[in-house]
Enzyme design. Structure first.
Site, PDB file in Angstrom:
ATOM      1  N   GLU A   1       0.844  -1.204   0.000  1.00 47.13           N
ATOM      2  CA  GLU A   1       0.000   0.000   0.000  1.00 47.13           C
ATOM      3  C   GLU A   1       0.874   1.245   0.000  1.00 47.13           C
ATOM      4  O   GLU A   1       2.091   1.161   0.232  1.00 47.13           O
ATOM      5  CB  GLU A   1      -0.956  -0.014   1.202  1.00 47.13           C
ATOM      6  CG  GLU A   1      -2.015  -1.102   1.055  1.00 47.13           C
ATOM      7  CD  GLU A   1      -3.086  -1.100   2.125  1.00 47.13           C
ATOM      8  OE1 GLU A   1      -3.263  -0.080   2.795  1.00 47.13           O
ATOM      9  OE2 GLU A   1      -3.748  -2.142   2.270  1.00 47.13           O
TER      10      GLU A   1
ATOM     11  N   HIS B   1     -12.007   9.688   5.701  1.00 44.53           N
ATOM     12  CA  HIS B   1     -11.783   8.267   5.965  1.00 44.53           C
ATOM     13  C   HIS B   1     -11.335   7.970   7.390  1.00 44.53           C
ATOM     14  O   HIS B   1     -11.780   7.002   7.991  1.00 44.53           O
ATOM     15  CB  HIS B   1     -10.720   7.766   4.980  1.00 44.53           C
ATOM     16  CG  HIS B   1     -10.395   6.325   5.082  1.00 44.53           C
ATOM     17  ND1 HIS B   1     -11.330   5.335   4.851  1.00 44.53           N
ATOM     18  CD2 HIS B   1      -9.233   5.676   5.364  1.00 44.53           C
ATOM     19  CE1 HIS B   1     -10.752   4.145   4.983  1.00 44.53           C
ATOM     20  NE2 HIS B   1      -9.495   4.322   5.316  1.00 44.53           N
TER      21      HIS B   1
HETATM   22  C1  SIN Z   1      -7.778   0.603   2.290  1.00 45.94           C
HETATM   23  O1  SIN Z   1      -8.012  -0.581   2.109  1.00 45.94           O
HETATM   24  O2  SIN Z   1      -7.374   1.354   1.417  1.00 45.94           O
HETATM   25  C2  SIN Z   1      -8.009   1.168   3.663  1.00 45.94           C
HETATM   26  C3  SIN Z   1      -6.982   0.700   4.587  1.00 45.94           C
HETATM   27  C4  SIN Z   1      -6.672   1.763   5.585  1.00 45.94           C
HETATM   28  O3  SIN Z   1      -7.388   2.733   5.709  1.00 45.94           O
HETATM   29  O4  SIN Z   1      -5.633   1.634   6.239  1.00 45.94           O
END
Ligand code: SIN
Length: 550
Positions: A116, A351
């Site tokens: 990520e 978020h």
């Molecule tokens: C995502 O899956 O992009 C969210 C994970 C997160 O907010 O750490």
């Protein structure tokens, strides 16, 4: 007359923090866990990406620390970062022992790790794109089977019971104030109950609903932060609201996240003309940290006047996409987008709340008897911008630490002088608030104004305007609150307004741009004056704002 109940520990919230803490603390004490709707109405249940931890020999804790610090843009507490990244792998393995089925390599030994933004290695343990749901499933099974845990659905905490405000002798001269539990609205009976406890643990998640567009579930109304602040506990860093870069842009489905893991597997952000654009905004491109990607998308949308940008993973084999992202594939398909064939329309949306109730290394707040965990808390891990998938990690590490210390905490609280009876909840004029429009109108107003005035890119003038509107709204909400019988909507509206005010107050104070707080009036980072947490504290527990302690 309010019915009074007693337990050793009152946990508020049924996400990963609340359930983990309940499960572990139940070894030492009786736990009552309340949740304002159904058990599964949590942000945890929606978490897609996974849980970041060093689980491969090709990775190292030092690298995880560095990535977290870089993402946090100077404001992480380095000691907390070390604690969480070091203790994290054991907690992930423990979740597996409880029964969580993370995706494993075909050799059955190694984790199939995801990538990520902001991570320098693959380190995100996941259960396809339904990681939170899998963790929640297992923790609910475990807690349901425990004799020392009582779970109550449809119980909404209204306010904390504070010794000095609850008609007890708790705040005599020189004696520190303390939390004694909570007033709780039983949504089934409509009664406000007194739920007394030695320790109260806020695990109420974040505050995404303060913004018009959010990836959060409806329960995310900042209840824990608002209650803690009203009770006189310190809260911190609330200007750092994380906007997830990629929420599905579709009028028929709200809140649907397109996980960052999709970019981790090679998806590319495209503008209206079908061109990649992220490299123009950050050399790290599509896998830059979230603050940078959300700002890049915002700039691109403003420049082109478009309603969304696009995320394209269609160059990957369809079989891989369907296997790795079954939930995203199915959901987008249902709404007319085949992600194996075409790009996904996306927009940023609120978020994650990187700040929260200020806590120490064991989740203890500045108010005796009150703890906070997970998104509700500010431990110092996230600094000015949370690294992707560090939140589930923080939740399980801190739940474990809080539970380990619980016998000592309970023993210390038992030694304090006993507090007397607590006053029953007083409803205002006791008329039912039939004018639902009053609540809805203010609720919508706050969310739209916050989106327009306190979003990804800020300006002092807009913050000032927001403060003026909020002053007025808060007065009106205050009147409703004490004039009418309580309704869940009114309780949530009041919390939403308080958290909005705290966000605006913190953002106004920070005359620099750092991490998730970007203001056109102070576009540079100012380490000389602002390399500090924004702490808000209202020691009197009044409804007006206390000073900022930078
Ligand atoms: C995502 O899956 O992009 C969210 C994970 C997160 O907010 O750490």
């Amino acid at each position: 007359m309010s019915t009074e109940y007693h337990s050793d520990i009152l946990v508020i919230g049924s996400g990963v923090s609340g359930l983990s803490l309940a499960l572990k603390a139940a070894q030492h004490a009786k736990v009552t866990l309340i949740t304002k709707k159904n058990k599964v109405d949590t942000a945890t249940n929606l978490a897609q990406g996974g849980i970041a931890a060093v689980l491969s020999v090709e990775d190292s804790v030092e690298d995880h620390i560095q990535d977290t610090l870089i993402s946090g843009d100077g404001l992480c507490n380095a000691e907390v970062v070390r604690i969480v990244t070091t203790e994290g792998p054991a907690r992930v393995r423990e979740l597996m022992d409880f029964g969580v089925r993370f995706q494993m390599h075909p050799n059955g030994q190694d984790f199939e790790l995801g990538m990520e933004g902001g991570h320098s290695a693959r380190r995100v343990a996941h259960a396809s794109d339904l990681t939170g749901k899998e963790i929640e499933r297992v923790l609910l099974e475990q807690t349901a089977a425990h004799a020392n845990i009582e779970i109550l659905e449809n119980h909404l905490a209204v306010d904390l019971l504070i010794a000095s405000k609850a008609g007890t002798r708790g705040s005599r001269e020189g004696v520190k104030d303390r939390c004694l539990g909570a007033y709780v609205l039983n949504r089934t009976t409509g009664q406000v109950e007194i739920r007394r406890a030695l320790v109260t643990v806020l695990c109420t998640g974040g505050c995404g609903k303060v913004y018009l567009y959010t990836t959060n579930p409806d329960i995310a109304t900042g209840d824990g932060v608002a209650m803690a602040y009203r009770a006189g506990a310190k809260v911190a860093n609330l200007e750092f609201i994380q906007f997830h870069p990629t929420c599905f842009f579709n009028p028929h489905i709200k809140n649907f996240l397109i996980s960052e893991a999709v970019r981790g597997e090679g998806a590319v952000l495209l503008n209206q003309a079908g061109e990649p654009f992220m490299k123009q905004y950050d050399p790290r491109g599509d896998l830059a940290t979230r603050d940078a990607v959300a700002r890049g998308i915002d700039a691109e949308m403003k420049t082109s006047g478009s309603d969304c940008v696009y995320l394209d993973i269609s160059h990957k084999p369809a079989k891989f996409i369907k296997n790795r992202f079954p939930n995203i594939y199915e959901t987008c398909k249902r709404y007319g987008v085949d992600i194996t064939q075409e790009p996904i329309p996306v927009v940023p949306a609120a978020h994650y709340m990187c700040g929260g109730v200020l806590v120490d290394y064991w989740g203890q707040s500045s108010l005796i008897g009150l703890m906070a965990l997970g998104e509700t808390s500010c431990t110092g891990l996230h600094g000015a911008n949370r690294l992707a998938s560090n939140s589930l990690l923080e939740a399980v590490v801190y739940a474990h630490r809080a539970a380990e210390k619980m016998p000592e905490t309970l023993a210390a609280l038992r030694r304090l002088p006993k507090c007397g009876p607590i006053q029953a909840w007083k409803s205002g004029g006791a008329a039912t608030l039939e004018e639902g429009i009053l609540v809805n109108h203010n609720w919508d107003g706050i969310r739209r104004l916050m989106w327009d005035y306190v979003g990804i890119v800020r300006r002092t003038k807009r913050l000032q305007l927001m403060r003026e509107r909020l002053d007025w709204l808060l007065k009106e909400i205050h009147t409703h609150f004490y004039d009418y019988l309580l309704t869940p909507d009114l309780v949530e509206l009041r919390n939403l307004a308080v958290v909005a005010e705290l966000i605006v107050h913190s953002a106004t104070w920070r005359h620099e741009s750092r991490g998730l707080h970007y203001t056109l009036d102070y576009p540079e980072k100012d380490d000389t004056n602002f390399l500090v947490d924004t702490i808000l504290h209202n020691p009197q527990g009044e409804e007006s704002l206390g000073p900022v302690i930078g």
